[in-house]
Design an enzyme around this catalytic site. Structure first.
Site, mmCIF file in Angstrom:
data_model
loop_
_atom_site.group_PDB
_atom_site.id
_atom_site.type_symbol
_atom_site.label_atom_id
_atom_site.label_comp_id
_atom_site.label_asym_id
_atom_site.label_seq_id
_atom_site.Cartn_x
_atom_site.Cartn_y
_atom_site.Cartn_z
ATOM 1 N N ASP A 163 0.856 -1.190 0.000
ATOM 2 C CA ASP A 163 0.000 0.000 0.000
ATOM 3 C C ASP A 163 0.891 1.239 0.000
ATOM 4 O O ASP A 163 2.112 1.147 0.206
ATOM 5 C CB ASP A 163 -0.893 -0.031 1.248
ATOM 6 N N GLU A 215 2.442 4.483 -4.424
ATOM 7 C CA GLU A 215 2.369 5.284 -5.665
ATOM 8 C C GLU A 215 3.729 5.889 -6.088
ATOM 9 O O GLU A 215 3.930 6.022 -7.312
ATOM 10 C CB GLU A 215 1.315 6.382 -5.506
ATOM 11 N N ASP A 220 -8.856 3.262 -2.451
ATOM 12 C CA ASP A 220 -9.754 3.694 -1.378
ATOM 13 C C ASP A 220 -11.044 4.279 -1.946
ATOM 14 O O ASP A 220 -11.113 5.478 -2.264
ATOM 15 C CB ASP A 220 -9.057 4.728 -0.495
#
Length: 753
Positions: free
Chosen positions: A378, A381, A456
């Site tokens: 997670d 990015e 999300d």
């Protein structure tokens, strides 16, 4: 004048260089530059040791060069390097517009004539299935739950699209990891263009007779998924966060007591000591090894979150080793970059470096050896909470293959390199088991390393709808293993919304319920008895059709086909399917039409041409029409096409609870049907060395006589199915039944052999 090589040609003119490579007769690589540089592929391109040069011919006539393969003609204008792609009948499939490629200071673009009716792909993008007329960007972004139909930037980047009109189909993969953009007719109805804020004009033109062939050829380039562990296809439960360890065990016990199948429980960031990766919280998870053993004894797998941010703390061994070995990303002044994420001040491993990935893999190996079954990457990015545009500065420095590159080039591929390191660590820990990795961020080619989810989302009906075209376009972009946070991550869930989401979610490739801190709990029983019963019904159905779903993953591993498919993938010639975004196919036999609005108990469903049967009541429908279908709260409209063969199994509490010896085979009425069933042990990598079975199941039905054939076409797995149970659907007349030419009598339309 051109120079010919084994795999293509190179032409130089007016300060530009054009290289055309023939990957195969239908895949053409185009590289154009105005610099003294060599072409660079990104991590998206799967490296192949044995690329066989393809036969092609080249001819020159005045200012035109023509290259011919067995499938295409490529015509190059030497004056401006503009290119046309034609099929062998002379039909122009794709051509440059007004000179094609243009170079600006820090901006490269390729303009194409806009002749297509539809554009698909682009991976995880908000909006509808068809992207014609849209203006899209590729820059992995921690979107923070605010996305809607018009949001441009999300967590993943797939610079690939499929163009479709009535005459042809093709794909273009723009192999550039910088921030890229795609104007698909937003600016003009005469042209579209794609380009990037840096990097090279390096793209692959991919021809196919249909969408299926384009996807197959595209995944030949970017790789295909390996067979996942079968347990990763089961029901998975998560929350930010289940803590302390007693809460984790309580959730697990409740699943078993309520007889709701579940295979996986996730641990979010609160299991760590101060959010330090590869650690355990000494207060809330003091006896974590005992907890992991109890979960294992109950049949649960455990997946832990691992973020890239390493807490700045010299007493912490991961940080100390990273600093001492110079493993972290640096800023433009050659100082290790510090950004704020969950642990506070944090540093980020440079996963583009081989040595850093090996180091991370070793740390991960030691961590998972304690009883962890998979890893959830997670914030990759990479997200930086105090960063410019939510990430690190674009002039930060990475090293790839020994060469310095800036974060502007590394950003979109950072997560894929982290997934590569994670896969290495899991394989080091258990070299004979298939690794499972879930990644929030991604770039084309991620399917070789990890599954993904759509990030999300929120507990909104809008996000339930958005899930469908997102996952379908991810599938068309080479990633067959994806899903969403079922029920919604942010905001408080509601009973009806959760029911409708679980009804749809059980038919997506990846099934995980997940919710955020501070929101209403979101387990199947959290909304009362009605929701619990309906959720159990559909989760059990997921486990019942697992043989069918597993077969679809086998097809994905061989051809790159999506598991969850838009209707246009199967019914390209039916124009009514070309922008259906609120229905989908699970494989080529089952059509799913979720309800995604509140208080709706009837929904309109389009059925493509052919005969379809209502899964619930057997009612027959003629395709090519729209229907209003009853959909009370406990029913999702499901249809099975004529001639379908659907393999099923008895439901288990978790995958591997007991040996499955019987395959339940449902045959749906039609003149004929055929199906290839795959089986292996579901966990090891032995399938890659031939330990699997392929069984051809087919039937013919004429004048009340049904002939069934079972043919083992490949046999390498000894512990395969020993018994078949045939169930006949919608056959209103069965005078005689033959199985491999032996006559059988059916009792209540069921035969066991």
């Amino acid at each position: 004048m051109f120079t010919k090589f084994n795999d293509g040609i190179v032409v130089k003119n007016n300060g530009k260089t054009l290289q055309i490579r023939i990957v195969n007769s239908k895949i053409i690589n185009v590289f154009i530059t105005d610099k003294d540089e060599v072409r660079k592929d990104t991590i998206a391109i799967e490296k192949r040791k044995h690329n066989t040069p393809c036969n092609f011919d080249v001819s020159e006539n005045s200012d035109i060069i023509t290259i011919k393969t067995e499938s295409l003609s490529i015509i190059v204008n030497l004056n401006d390097f503009s290119i046309k792609f034609l099929n062998l009948e002379g039909l122009v499939i794709n051509e440059d517009y007004n000179g094609g490629v243009r170079f600006y200071n820090n901006d490269i673009r390729c303009y194409k004539k806009l002749n297509e009716d539809h554009y698909y792909g682009f991976g995880e993008k908000a909006g509808y299935l068809d992207k014609k007329g849209e203006n899209l960007e590729m820059w992995n972004t921690d979107e923070l739950m605010t996305h809607n139909q018009g949001t441009k930037l999300l967590y993943q980047s797939y610079p690939f699209f499929i163009g479709l009109n009535k005459k042809y189909t093709y794909g273009i993969f723009f192999d550039n990891s910088f921030r890229s953009f795609f104007d698909m007719g937003f600016e003009s109805n005469e042209y579209y263009y794609f380009g990037a804020k840096g990097g090279q004009m390096n793209y692959y033109f991919i021809y196919g007779e249909n969408i299926k062939e384009v996807v197959e050829n595209y995944t030949y380039l970017t790789g295909r998924i390996n067979m996942p562990p079968m347990w990763s296809l089961g029901n998975q439960q998560s929350r930010y966060s289940y803590t302390p360890q007693e809460k984790v065990l309580e959730i697990a016990k409740t699943f078993r007591e309520k007889e709701i199948p579940c295979d996986v429980i996730y641990l979010d960031i609160d299991y760590m000591e101060g959010y330090r990766v590869f650690t355990w919280n000494k207060e809330t998870f003091l006896n974590y090894k005992e907890m992991l053993k109890k979960l294992r004894d109950m049949g649960f797998k455990v997946i832990t979150i691992v973020d890239p941010g390493v807490k700045k703390d010299y007493a912490y061994n991961v940080y100390r080793e990273g600093i001492e070995n110079d493993y972290f990303v640096k800023d433009k002044f050659s100082i290790p970059f510090i950004g704020h994420v969950w642990p506070g001040e944090s540093l980020f491993p440079d996963f583009l470096r081989d040595d850093v990935r090996h180091w991370w893999a070793d740390k991960l190996k030691d961590f998972v050896n304690e009883g962890i079954d998979g890893i959830w990457n997670d914030m990759n990015e990479p997200s930086v909470l105090d960063g410019i545009n939510k990430t690190m500065p674009e002039d930060n420095v990475h090293y790839l293959n020994g060469y310095k590159i800036l974060h502007s080039e590394a950003h979109n591929v950072y997560a894929t390199y982290m997934a590569m390191a994670t896969q290495e660590g899991l394989l080091k820990s258990r070299p004979n088991e298939r690794p499972f990795i879930l990644s929030r961020a991604a770039f084309s080619g991620i399917q070789r390393y990890a599954a993904v989810w759509t990030g999300d989302n929120r507990s909104l009906y809008e996000h339930l709808l958005l899930m469908m075209p997102m996952i379908m376009n991810l599938g068309l972009s080479g990633q067959p293993f994806s899903g969403s946070d079922v029920g919604g991550f942010g905001d408080d869930g509601q009973e009806e919304l959760f029911i409708r989401w679980i009804e749809a979610g059980v038919f997506t490739p990846f099934l995980r319920i997940h919710s955020a801190n501070g929101t209403r709990e979101q387990e199947p029983w959290s909304f009362g008895k009605r929701c619990e019963d309906i959720s159990k019904k559909y989760i059990k159905m997921r486990y019942e059709i697992l043989p069918y779903i597993y077969d679809l993953f086998y097809i994905a591993s061989q051809k790159g086909y999506p598991v969850m498919r838009p209707l246009v993938f199967e019914y390209q010639n039916d124009e009514n399917t070309h922008n259906i975004y609120d229905e989908f196919m699970l494989g080529d036999n089952i059509l799913v039409a979720p309800v995604y609005l509140p208080s709706k108990e009837i929904r309109e469903v389009y059925l493509p041409k052919g005969i379809w049967y209502d899964y619930w009541n057997g009612k027959e429908f003629e395709g090519g029409k729209h229907y209003l279908i009853d959909a009370p709260i406990d029913v999702i409209p499901l249809f099975v096409k004529e001639g379908a063969i659907i393999p099923k199994q008895n439901v288990q509490a978790y995958i591997g609870e007991k040996q499955i010896d019987e395959l339940i085979v449902e045959l749906y009425k039609g003149s004929c049907g055929e199906y290839i069933h795959y089986e292996d042990d579901g966990i090891s990598i032995k399938y890659s060395s031939g330990e699997y079975n392929l069984t051809d199941l087919k039937f013919e039905y004429v004048n009340g006589i049904l002939k069934i054939y079972i043919n083992r076409i490949y046999s390498g797995y000894k512990n395969g199915i020993k018994k078949y149970k045939f169930v006949f659907k919608n056959f209103n007349k069965l005078d005689k039944i033959f199985i491999n030419d032996h006559e059988y009598k059916a009792e209540n339309y069921v035969i066991e052999i």
